[in-house]
Design a protein around this motif. Structure first.
Motif, mmCIF file in Angstrom:
data_model
loop_
_atom_site.group_PDB
_atom_site.id
_atom_site.type_symbol
_atom_site.label_atom_id
_atom_site.label_comp_id
_atom_site.label_asym_id
_atom_site.label_seq_id
_atom_site.Cartn_x
_atom_site.Cartn_y
_atom_site.Cartn_z
ATOM 1 N N ARG A 224 0.825 -1.207 0.000
ATOM 2 C CA ARG A 224 0.000 0.000 0.000
ATOM 3 C C ARG A 224 0.861 1.260 0.000
ATOM 4 O O ARG A 224 0.513 2.262 -0.631
ATOM 5 N N GLU A 225 1.982 1.234 0.712
ATOM 6 C CA GLU A 225 2.880 2.374 0.703
ATOM 7 C C GLU A 225 3.541 2.530 -0.671
ATOM 8 O O GLU A 225 3.795 3.651 -1.122
ATOM 9 N N ARG A 226 3.836 1.441 -1.346
ATOM 10 C CA ARG A 226 4.379 1.526 -2.709
ATOM 11 C C ARG A 226 3.380 2.204 -3.642
ATOM 12 O O ARG A 226 3.752 3.026 -4.479
ATOM 13 N N TRP A 227 2.123 1.843 -3.495
ATOM 14 C CA TRP A 227 1.102 2.456 -4.346
ATOM 15 C C TRP A 227 1.019 3.956 -4.092
ATOM 16 O O TRP A 227 0.872 4.742 -5.027
ATOM 17 N N PHE A 228 1.114 4.358 -2.830
ATOM 18 C CA PHE A 228 1.038 5.790 -2.557
ATOM 19 C C PHE A 228 2.278 6.513 -3.076
ATOM 20 O O PHE A 228 2.175 7.630 -3.581
#
Length: 480
Positions: A224-228
């Motif tokens: 999820r942090e990669r997506w952000f």
């Protein structure tokens, strides 16, 4: 010449201010957009460091490409390589000379923080301008080299008062955007707007997500942090300053399409800032990467009543962090099951300007009034939230405490010795629903709002209670 190509010269100063982080944490904290979004600590750290590094590196790469393009249209390969290397050498030499000059000034002259900051800015602008005068557009390389070198030289503390530093940077950036925007006319956007918007779509939907995916591959960064990270890459002043400088020089050299560089860059900046500014918070909320709105107070002190206050605030649902200087106090904090901050936490925050990441409130509760006052005056510039300190026994007590100029914690008369005395006499810290009122003889210390925000009582009075608040109270001393 400065008005025609000057945004680049001042822009190098802005690049240098950002490049100066080098091997240290950025001093001015996260940019406004990240402060508004409030991503998780590690995610914010990744994005802040990326922003600090990508501006100077991108500017240097742009300068090298610029000189390569200029050389390619006029000379053979050998001459092109010589001119390319010569431009890089001028920038590196200017940066080395400017670094040596600033090192001598900051190391051997007694300068206060404001004067030292002014000297830094004057030196970098002078060196950049001198390099540009000798060979066009080598000032960027010199400015960035100065920032990176000075930030990593051992034994040299870069003085910069945060308020003055941020005001200076904000003023320069504001002037640059106004001056650069004034050169972009509706006529110049007529044949550039649609292709530039297509470029924006490619950058936002393809390039940035792919870069984030590749750069975080085989790391422990959660998905999820990669997506952000893949949805956060607004362009800014460095792109505008370099485009303003390079387009003018390329147009003067007869390079085809050079006049379209600045309008296209302007469209990219406006569009990406708009897209990310409007969607960053919903995206962070949807991905679950925002920090909790609940307060995370740092309690500085290790007396028994301070430890009980920490336990009470934790019982109210707050993520409490504590710090104490004495080994015995640190052991008592650990034995109480409270989180203990590293021993060098305050030294790092007060000595090198590092931010207390994730801390929303600082409560200075030690039995040293002058320490509380000095720490208050220092930490209020490195903590985003409020910083509070205990009141000394009297307004004239201490060397520094009477002149700190802050509203002390808790009600009138509830100062440091009175708190310690009442606790030793049997008073305790309890939690009660604020809606039930304050029992007779009790003193309000804090209110914990339903969303987890902490509101402190000060000399001006207790905070107004609301529905669902939890009151942190000090009970009366036990009768003798």
């Amino acid at each position: 010449r400065l008005l025609a190509r000057g945004p680049g010269v001042a822009g190098w100063g802005v690049v240098w201010l950002g490049a100066g982080v080098g091997g240290r944490a950025p001093r001015a904290g996260p940019p406004p957009l990240l402060r508004f979004v409030r991503p998780t600590e590690r995610l914010q750290r990744v994005l802040v460091w990326e922003g600090s590094l990508i501006d100077p590196l991108g500017g240097i790469l742009g300068a090298l490409v610029f000189h390569g393009v200029l050389a390619s249209g006029q000379y053979g390969f050998a001459e092109q390589a010589a001119m390319f290397c010569g431009s890089a050498a001028v920038g590196l030499a200017g940066g080395a000379a400017g670094t040596a000059l600033l090192w001598l000034l900051l190391r051997h002259l007694t300068l206060d923080e404001v004067l030292a900051t002014t000297v830094q800015l004057a030196a970098v602008v002078s060196v950049a301008a001198a390099c540009d005068a000798y060979r066009d557009d080598t000032g960027l390389i010199a400015a960035v080299v100065m920032g990176i070198a000075l930030a990593n030289l051992p034994g040299l503390d870069m003085p910069a008062r945060r308020s003055f530093f941020e005001t200076l940077v904000s003023l320069i950036i504001g002037l640059l955007f106004i001056s650069i925007s004034a050169t972009v006319t509706p006529q110049s956007l007529r044949h550039v707007a649609l292709p530039a918007l297509g470029l924006v779509a490619a950058l936002v939907l393809l390039v940035r997500p792919l870069v984030a995916l590749l750069s975080t591959a085989r790391t422990d960064v959660p998905r999820r942090e990669r997506w952000f990270i893949g949805w956060m890459a607004p362009r800014g002043i460095v792109a505008a300053a370099t485009a303003s400088t390079f387009s003018a020089a390329l147009a003067a050299a007869g390079t085809g399409g050079a006049q379209k560089i600045l309008p296209a860059t302007f469209v990219v900046i406006v569009a990406t800032v708009t897209v990310y500014g409007l969607t960053a918070v919903p995206a962070a909320r949807r991905l679950g990467v925002r920090r909790s709105a609940r307060s995370r107070p740092l309690l500085v002190g290790g007396d028994p009543w301070v430890i009980e206050l920490g336990r009470a605030l934790r019982s109210a649902g707050l993520d409490v962090l504590m710090w104490a200087g004495l080994d015995g106090q640190r052991r008592r904090i650990t034995d109480a099951g409270l989180d203990l901050a590293p021993g060098e936490l305050l030294a790092a925050a007060t000595g090198s300007g590092a931010e207390l990441e994730g801390i929303t409130d600082v409560l200075l509760l030690t039995d040293e009034d002058d320490f509380n006052a000095l720490a208050f005056m220092t930490l209020k510039e490195t903590v985003e939230g409020p910083v509070h300190r205990l009141a000394p026994p009297t307004r004239g007590h201490g060397v520094v405490a009477p002149y700190a100029g802050s509203e002390a914690l808790f009600g009138p008369g509830l100062n440091r010795p009175e708190l310690a005395h009442r606790y030793a006499a049997g008073a305790r810290i309890v939690l009660l629903p604020a809606g039930e009122g304050v029992p007779a003889g009790h003193d309000t210390l804090f209110l914990v709002r339903p969303d987890g925000r902490l509101a402190a009582a000060t000399e001006a009075g207790p905070p107004a209670p609301g529905a669902g608040d939890t009151a942190v109270l000090l009970t009366p001393a036990a009768p003798v």
